[in-house]
Design an enzyme around this catalytic site. Structure first.
Site, PDB file in Angstrom:
ATOM      1  N   GLU A 158       6.253 -10.769  -8.009  1.00 20.87           N
ATOM      2  CA  GLU A 158       7.397  -9.433  -8.727  1.00 20.87           C
ATOM      3  C   GLU A 158       8.588  -9.301  -7.474  1.00 20.87           C
ATOM      4  OE1 GLU A 158       7.185  -4.593  -8.245  1.00 20.87           O
ATOM      5  OE2 GLU A 158       5.724  -5.128  -6.864  1.00 20.87           O
ATOM      6  N   LYS A 171       8.250  -1.008 -15.672  1.00 19.61           N
ATOM      7  CA  LYS A 171       6.815  -0.736 -13.972  1.00 19.61           C
ATOM      8  C   LYS A 171       6.931   0.730 -14.766  1.00 19.61           C
ATOM      9  CE  LYS A 171       5.787  -1.158  -9.297  1.00 19.61           C
ATOM     10  NZ  LYS A 171       5.962  -1.538  -8.124  1.00 19.61           N
ATOM     11  N   CYS A 226       2.310  -4.744  -9.928  1.00 19.17           N
ATOM     12  CA  CYS A 226       2.018  -4.525  -8.739  1.00 19.17           C
ATOM     13  C   CYS A 226       1.346  -2.693  -8.659  1.00 19.17           C
ATOM     14  CB  CYS A 226       3.697  -4.633  -7.484  1.00 19.17           C
ATOM     15  SG  CYS A 226       3.218  -4.851  -6.359  1.00 19.17           S
TER      16      CYS A 226
END
Length: 292
Positions: A43, A116, A153
């Site tokens: 990431e 995200k 993540c």
């Protein structure tokens, strides 16, 4: 038989952006040279993890996706090597900013864009200062090597995201990551828990899971984070197939027969026997099902 070879990349990131991107490209090329077809960098790998602190100057790191120099560099690499390559960047979109991954297909075209969804906010992980919650949803993407599901993540801690991606046809799940020590609790180590929760996604959904993390200690002001690496690949029953250590740079190539895994997924019946009519509580924040 439809065998696809996957490779998570693990490396340290620095403010010498040219050197960091050179390292990333060298690792992509090495993985492709070893036969990898889907290659996953960590990431936000262009720079150190700037989200460890809240500083207005770091907001200026965001760039639009159109003509983004890192995306365009790796688009050419993906096309040259014939690999699928997700590239994680800090996206500027009008007045909004997103933690975004652009999935480049083996011909260099964009297979899809994911923003995200779950944005953490803890000491050392101050992401709500930088990112709006993503609006792209959990959509699988068709690529030259299969239908890909990707989340980023903190998304990896939510089983709902993994299930939604597989329901949309994802044949494997990718998680670019930046995670390590906890400045507010220096004795706490989440690595084993981090791996286990994603191995659970693999087992529950009968798909391979590939996670890539960075390594090294990064210091910004009074905040230091030591990223624990431990990038890994889990098979469709949750077994740990390949695992990096906490400190070494590199890539690990793992093949999977996606047709055989598809047959396994069909025979287990975990999707046949689902009861979405009973899962109303999952669409609420307080757990109170709208059907009660």
């Amino acid at each position: 038989m439809r065998t696809v070879r996957f490779a998570p990349l693990q490396f340290a990131c620095s403010w010498d952006q040219a050197a960091t991107l050179d390292t990333a490209e060298a690792l992509v090329r090495a993985a492709a040279g070893g036969g990898a077809q889907v290659i996953l960098p960590p990431e936000l790998f262009e720079t150190p993890y700037f989200c460890s602190v809240q500083k207005p100057k770091f907001l200026h790191l965001a760039q639009p996706l159109k003509n983004h120099p890192t995306i365009e560099r790796f688009r050419a690499v993906a096309r040259e090597l014939g690999v699928v390559l997700p590239v994680s960047v800090f996206e500027l979109a009008g007045p909004a900013r997103f933690n975004t991954t652009v999935v480049l297909d083996a011909d260099g075209r964009t297979a899809g864009v994911y923003r995200k969804s779950h944005i953490p906010q803890n000491p050392g992980y101050e992401e709500k200062y930088y990112f709006s919650p993503g609006d792209s949803g959990f959509k699988a993407m068709d690529t030259a090597y299969g239908r890909l599901g990707l989340a980023i993540c903190w998304d990896q801690w939510f089983p709902e995201a993994a299930r939604a991606l597989v329901l949309d046809g994802a044949e494997f799940l990718l998680y670019p990551t930046a995670i390590g020590s906890e400045p507010s609790d220096p004795g706490y180590d989440s690595m084993a828990h981090w791996r286990m929760v994603m191995r659970g996604h693999a087992a529950a959904n009968l798909v391979p899971v590939i996670a890539a993390n960075r390594i090294g200690t990064e210091i910004e002001g009074d905040t230091a984070l030591t990223f624990y690496g431990a990038s890994f690949v889990a098979g469709p029953t949750g077994a740990l197939v390949a695992a990096a250590n906490r400190t070494d740079q590199g890539s690990w190539i793992v093949p999977f027969d996606l047709d055989a895994i598809r047959e396994l997924r069909m025979t287990w019946g975990v999707f046949r026997d689902r009861r979405p009519d009973l899962y109303g509580a999952l669409t609420t924040l307080d757990g109170q099902s709208p059907h009660t």
